[in-house]
Motif scaffolding. Structure first.
Motif, PDB file in Angstrom:
ATOM      1  N   HIS A   1       0.840  -1.210   0.000  1.00 34.87           N
ATOM      2  CA  HIS A   1       0.000   0.000   0.000  1.00 34.87           C
ATOM      3  C   HIS A   1       0.874   1.259   0.000  1.00 34.87           C
ATOM      4  O   HIS A   1       0.564   2.245  -0.673  1.00 34.87           O
ATOM      5  N   MET A   2       1.982   1.204   0.761  1.00 30.76           N
ATOM      6  CA  MET A   2       2.866   2.361   0.812  1.00 30.76           C
ATOM      7  C   MET A   2       3.571   2.583  -0.523  1.00 30.76           C
ATOM      8  O   MET A   2       3.734   3.725  -0.962  1.00 30.76           O
ATOM      9  N   MET A   3       3.981   1.507  -1.182  1.00 28.63           N
ATOM     10  CA  MET A   3       4.607   1.631  -2.502  1.00 28.63           C
ATOM     11  C   MET A   3       3.610   2.163  -3.522  1.00 28.63           C
ATOM     12  O   MET A   3       3.975   2.939  -4.414  1.00 28.63           O
ATOM     13  N   MET A   4       2.373   1.746  -3.409  1.00 28.96           N
ATOM     14  CA  MET A   4       1.321   2.261  -4.286  1.00 28.96           C
ATOM     15  C   MET A   4       1.135   3.760  -4.071  1.00 28.96           C
ATOM     16  O   MET A   4       1.041   4.544  -5.022  1.00 28.96           O
ATOM     17  N   PHE A   5       1.095   4.177  -2.822  1.00 31.70           N
ATOM     18  CA  PHE A   5       0.884   5.581  -2.481  1.00 31.70           C
ATOM     19  C   PHE A   5       2.089   6.436  -2.864  1.00 31.70           C
ATOM     20  O   PHE A   5       1.939   7.619  -3.197  1.00 31.70           O
ATOM     21  N   ALA A   6       3.285   5.847  -2.829  1.00 35.04           N
ATOM     22  CA  ALA A   6       4.508   6.615  -3.032  1.00 35.04           C
ATOM     23  C   ALA A   6       4.935   6.702  -4.491  1.00 35.04           C
ATOM     24  O   ALA A   6       6.070   7.098  -4.769  1.00 35.04           O
ATOM     25  N   GLY A   7       4.068   6.362  -5.417  1.00 37.73           N
ATOM     26  CA  GLY A   7       4.436   6.442  -6.833  1.00 37.73           C
ATOM     27  C   GLY A   7       4.344   7.854  -7.379  1.00 37.73           C
ATOM     28  O   GLY A   7       3.553   8.142  -8.287  1.00 37.73           O
ATOM     29  N   LEU A   8       5.160   8.757  -6.842  1.00 35.79           N
ATOM     30  CA  LEU A   8       5.137  10.155  -7.269  1.00 35.79           C
ATOM     31  C   LEU A   8       5.784  10.310  -8.641  1.00 35.79           C
ATOM     32  O   LEU A   8       6.623   9.510  -9.043  1.00 35.79           O
ATOM     33  N   ARG A   9       5.399  11.357  -9.337  1.00 37.70           N
ATOM     34  CA  ARG A   9       6.049  11.726 -10.602  1.00 37.70           C
ATOM     35  C   ARG A   9       6.825  13.011 -10.386  1.00 37.70           C
ATOM     36  O   ARG A   9       6.361  13.894  -9.659  1.00 37.70           O
ATOM     37  N   GLY A  10       7.993  13.123 -11.037  1.00 34.63           N
ATOM     38  CA  GLY A  10       8.842  14.263 -10.744  1.00 34.63           C
ATOM     39  C   GLY A  10       9.685  14.718 -11.904  1.00 34.63           C
ATOM     40  O   GLY A  10       9.187  14.919 -13.021  1.00 34.63           O
ATOM     41  N   ALA A  11      10.997  14.868 -11.658  1.00 36.92           N
ATOM     42  CA  ALA A  11      11.901  15.508 -12.603  1.00 36.92           C
ATOM     43  C   ALA A  11      11.974  14.769 -13.932  1.00 36.92           C
ATOM     44  O   ALA A  11      11.953  15.392 -15.007  1.00 36.92           O
ATOM     45  N   MET A  12      12.086  13.437 -13.904  1.00 37.63           N
ATOM     46  CA  MET A  12      12.217  12.681 -15.150  1.00 37.63           C
ATOM     47  C   MET A  12      10.947  12.775 -15.991  1.00 37.63           C
ATOM     48  O   MET A  12      11.010  12.934 -17.217  1.00 37.63           O
ATOM     49  N   THR A  13       9.791  12.680 -15.355  1.00 31.24           N
ATOM     50  CA  THR A  13       8.527  12.808 -16.086  1.00 31.24           C
ATOM     51  C   THR A  13       8.425  14.168 -16.755  1.00 31.24           C
ATOM     52  O   THR A  13       8.019  14.280 -17.925  1.00 31.24           O
ATOM     53  N   PHE A  14       8.794  15.208 -16.024  1.00 25.49           N
ATOM     54  CA  PHE A  14       8.743  16.562 -16.581  1.00 25.49           C
ATOM     55  C   PHE A  14       9.727  16.704 -17.743  1.00 25.49           C
ATOM     56  O   PHE A  14       9.386  17.270 -18.789  1.00 25.49           O
ATOM     57  N   ALA A  15      10.947  16.202 -17.578  1.00 24.94           N
ATOM     58  CA  ALA A  15      11.958  16.338 -18.623  1.00 24.94           C
ATOM     59  C   ALA A  15      11.557  15.597 -19.892  1.00 24.94           C
ATOM     60  O   ALA A  15      11.788  16.084 -21.006  1.00 24.94           O
ATOM     61  N   LEU A  16      10.957  14.415 -19.754  1.00 23.10           N
ATOM     62  CA  LEU A  16      10.511  13.666 -20.930  1.00 23.10           C
ATOM     63  C   LEU A  16       9.360  14.365 -21.642  1.00 23.10           C
ATOM     64  O   LEU A  16       9.286  14.344 -22.873  1.00 23.10           O
ATOM     65  N   SER A  17       8.464  14.977 -20.889  1.00 23.45           N
ATOM     66  CA  SER A  17       7.294  15.602 -21.507  1.00 23.45           C
ATOM     67  C   SER A  17       7.635  16.935 -22.166  1.00 23.45           C
ATOM     68  O   SER A  17       7.015  17.305 -23.167  1.00 23.45           O
ATOM     69  N   ILE A  18       8.614  17.658 -21.632  1.00 18.09           N
ATOM     70  CA  ILE A  18       8.931  18.978 -22.203  1.00 18.09           C
ATOM     71  C   ILE A  18       9.897  18.875 -23.373  1.00 18.09           C
ATOM     72  O   ILE A  18      10.110  19.846 -24.095  1.00 18.09           O
ATOM     73  N   ARG A  19      10.460  17.694 -23.587  1.00 18.88           N
ATOM     74  CA  ARG A  19      11.464  17.559 -24.649  1.00 18.88           C
ATOM     75  C   ARG A  19      10.862  17.772 -26.035  1.00 18.88           C
ATOM     76  O   ARG A  19      11.550  18.204 -26.959  1.00 18.88           O
ATOM     77  N   ASP A  20       9.586  17.458 -26.214  1.00 20.13           N
ATOM     78  CA  ASP A  20       8.937  17.638 -27.513  1.00 20.13           C
ATOM     79  C   ASP A  20       7.511  18.122 -27.270  1.00 20.13           C
ATOM     80  O   ASP A  20       6.655  17.368 -26.827  1.00 20.13           O
ATOM     81  N   THR A  21       7.264  19.402 -27.561  1.00 21.07           N
ATOM     82  CA  THR A  21       5.922  19.978 -27.421  1.00 21.07           C
ATOM     83  C   THR A  21       5.484  20.625 -28.729  1.00 21.07           C
ATOM     84  O   THR A  21       4.800  21.650 -28.727  1.00 21.07           O
ATOM     85  N   ALA A  22       5.874  20.011 -29.855  1.00 18.94           N
ATOM     86  CA  ALA A  22       5.616  20.628 -31.150  1.00 18.94           C
ATOM     87  C   ALA A  22       4.191  20.372 -31.643  1.00 18.94           C
ATOM     88  O   ALA A  22       3.604  21.213 -32.317  1.00 18.94           O
TER      89      ALA A  22
END
Length: 577
Positions: free
Chosen positions: A429-450
């Protein structure tokens, strides 16, 4: 001549104004970091754990973004002239002939017709918008390297099988679950007319790969302060470190999916197998490059600690750039470079360089991480092409939750069938709750916004990061109390070699007897571990310092093995001589 002199004066004045503007923009980020650090000190002093420094940095970024977007207006320059011409595409550079003189103009980006009168405001917002490559080449390497360099290898290898299952199988499962659910959501949105552009199944899979990269930095920091059970800590930390690498390679493999023919978004078996081959090739190549670079960082500069630290730092950073230049993934390469250097190269450094490298990468990781989270808050208002679609956002939150659940619970059930130390339900349950998104998710999404789809994905990704960091990160302490897993004794339990995975036990013997004596000054000399017939080769490969190092493993009353008493025998022979 007067016109030329006046033009030079105007050019110099514009260069000076741009220099001042750039300095002011950088000052904004420095002040953001400074304010974040001071508030962190206050929070730690007051033992306030409801908001971590990353969430605080995002709040400050949001406030500054609001001020830049709505609170500051730059008067329009009278020299701005709008001319109309018909072209089929937007050229990156444009040469303009004005009275026989040629001037070069660069494309800054597309603006809507309603923003033509706000060109100066748009230019100010572009100044605080970094090139996405800055995140990948400058800010991400120290974060990823520090994760590998500071890894608790003893506990990591004891749970290696479980960590690999969560990181590889779990990330792939999460990616496809999210991708399929979002494709259903996008199909529904097309039927009711809520999508204005193209959004294909490959875009949904790419979104699934991006948001499958977890970054529980907030949770892990609280775990470290509260001395939570070390197995839970290392499961979360190991999964987050490796699944970032898997998510990066998985996203590049999805982008590489290209069937033959005009329609590049249809399903084709050969194209899928090719993407799978790209995944294996890129990951294995990046892994091999990172390990090789880590092994080759064999410094001999112990007498000059500053040069030794500088060489170590440059070799570590160059691993990321070398992998990217070779077509591999720098995240994977620098991660395993850090793990390799912590295991081998660290033992060859002087004591001063050992402390200095740890502190250096810890500092760079702290600054880069907080900078990225501050910029996330800033990008919420300074990014010009946000697409807020409520249906897509709600569907994405639901898909992320279900994808995380499909990762943790089924794999935990299967892993518990073969684990001696079971992963309890409250840990799950704690691992499920602790699945935060952060720096890597942001970097992958901003790499291509065309494209339209990528812009919608970037906006939704930002909201997911905000929610998980603020809500899940802020509720970590309450979740720990609810699940009754604040166990201070757990971090003191030491592992034995027999508790580790069988693959690790085989690797441990080979590494301890052969690799460490060759690559470091620690471990038993090869003259003890290798057969007697290989004596000359063993003496040639063994470092002279290795004979002076005593083994640190306790004997526990058992009979000493030959490799455990080599140091005492060597010193006795030296004394008798």
């Amino acid at each position: 001549m007067e016109d030329s002199a006046m033009e030079n004066i105007v050019t110099e004045r514009k260069v000076e104004d741009n220099h001042r503007q750039d300095s002011a923009d950088l000052l904004i980020f420095i002040m953001l970091l400074t304010l974040t650090i001071l508030t962190i000190w206050l929070f730690k002093h007051r033992r306030f754990r409801f908001l971590h420094e990353t969430g605080l940095a995002m709040i400050y970024g949001v406030l500054v973004g609001v001020v830049l977007r709505y609170g500051i207006h730059v008067p329009r320059d009278i020299s701005n002239v709008t001319l109309s011409c018909h072209v089929n595409a937007s050229p990156p550079t444009l040469l303009v002939n004005v009275s026989g003189k040629f001037y070069e103009y660069s494309l800054k980006g597309e603006i809507s017709p309603s923003e033509i009168n706000d060109v100066q405001d748009n230019e100010m917002l572009r100044k605080v918008t970094f090139d996405p490559e800055v995140f990948f080449n400058i800010l991400l390497p120290p974060i990823i390297f520090h994760a590998g360099y500071s890894l608790k290898r003893r506990h990591f290898f004891r749970n290696m099988g479980s960590i690999l299952a969560y990181a590889f199988l779990g990330t792939v499962i999460s990616c496809f679950i999210i991708g399929l659910l979002m494709y259903g959501c996008v199909t529904l949105m097309k039927q009711v007319g809520q999508i204005d552009g193209d959004f294909f199944f490959t875009d949904c899979l790419l979104f699934g790969a991006i948001v499958s990269a977890t970054d529980p930095v907030t949770v892990l920091a609280i775990f470290n302060e509260l001395q939570v059970d070390v197995d839970l800590y290392v499961l979360l930390f190991g999964e987050s470190v490796l699944n970032d690498a898997v998510a990066v390679v998985l996203s590049s493999s999805i982008v590489a999916y290209q069937p033959e023919g005009d329609n590049s978004h249809t399903f084709e078996v050969m194209a899928m197998l090719k993407s799978f081959g790209v995944f294996l090739g890129v990951f294995s190549g990046s892994f091999a490059l990172g390990v090789a670079t880590g092994v080759m960082t064999f410094t001999k500069l112990r007498d000059f600690q500053l040069l030794e630290t500088a060489l170590f730092f440059l070799m570590s950073w160059s691993t990321f750039l070398m992998a990217e230049a070779c077509g591999f993934t720098g995240v994977v390469a620098v991660l395993f470079c850090g793990i390799t250097q912590a295991h081998y190269t660290f033992n060859n450094l002087s004591p001063e360089s050992q402390d200095r490298t740890k502190q250096l990468f810890e500092l760079l990781n702290f600054l880069a991480e907080n900078f990225i989270f501050s910029y996330m808050g800033l990008a919420l208002f300074t990014f010009k092409n946000h697409i807020f679609n409520p249906t897509f956002i709600v569907g994405a939150f639901l898909a992320v939750f279900l994808g995380r659940a499909a990762n943790i619970y089924p794999l935990s059930f299967l892993l518990n069938l073969g684990r001696r130390n079971k992963i309890s339900s409250n840990f799950q349950h704690m691992m499920m709750f602790a699945g935060l998104r952060g720096a890597m998710t942001f970097a992958l999404s901003i790499r291509d916004t065309a494209t339209y789809a990528r812009q919608m994905m970037f906006t939704t990704t930002l909201l997911i990061v905000f929610f998980t960091v603020w809500v899940c990160g802020g509720g970590t302490t309450q979740m720990l109390s609810c699940q009754h897993i604040r166990i201070t004794e757990g971090s003191e339990r030491r592992s034995t070699k027999h508790e580790s995975a069988w693959l690790f036990r085989i690797w441990y013997n080979f590494d301890h007897n052969y690799l460490k004596p060759i690559l470091t000054h620690s471990g038993p000399p090869l003259t003890v571990t290798m057969p007697a017939c290989c004596g000359p080769l063993a003496r040639c490969l063994t470092s002279p310092q290795a004979y002076e190092v005593r083994p640190h493993k306790p004997n526990h009353g058992r009979q000493r093995r030959p490799h455990q008493c080599w140091a005492r025998g060597h010193h006795l022979r030296h004394h008798l001589r």
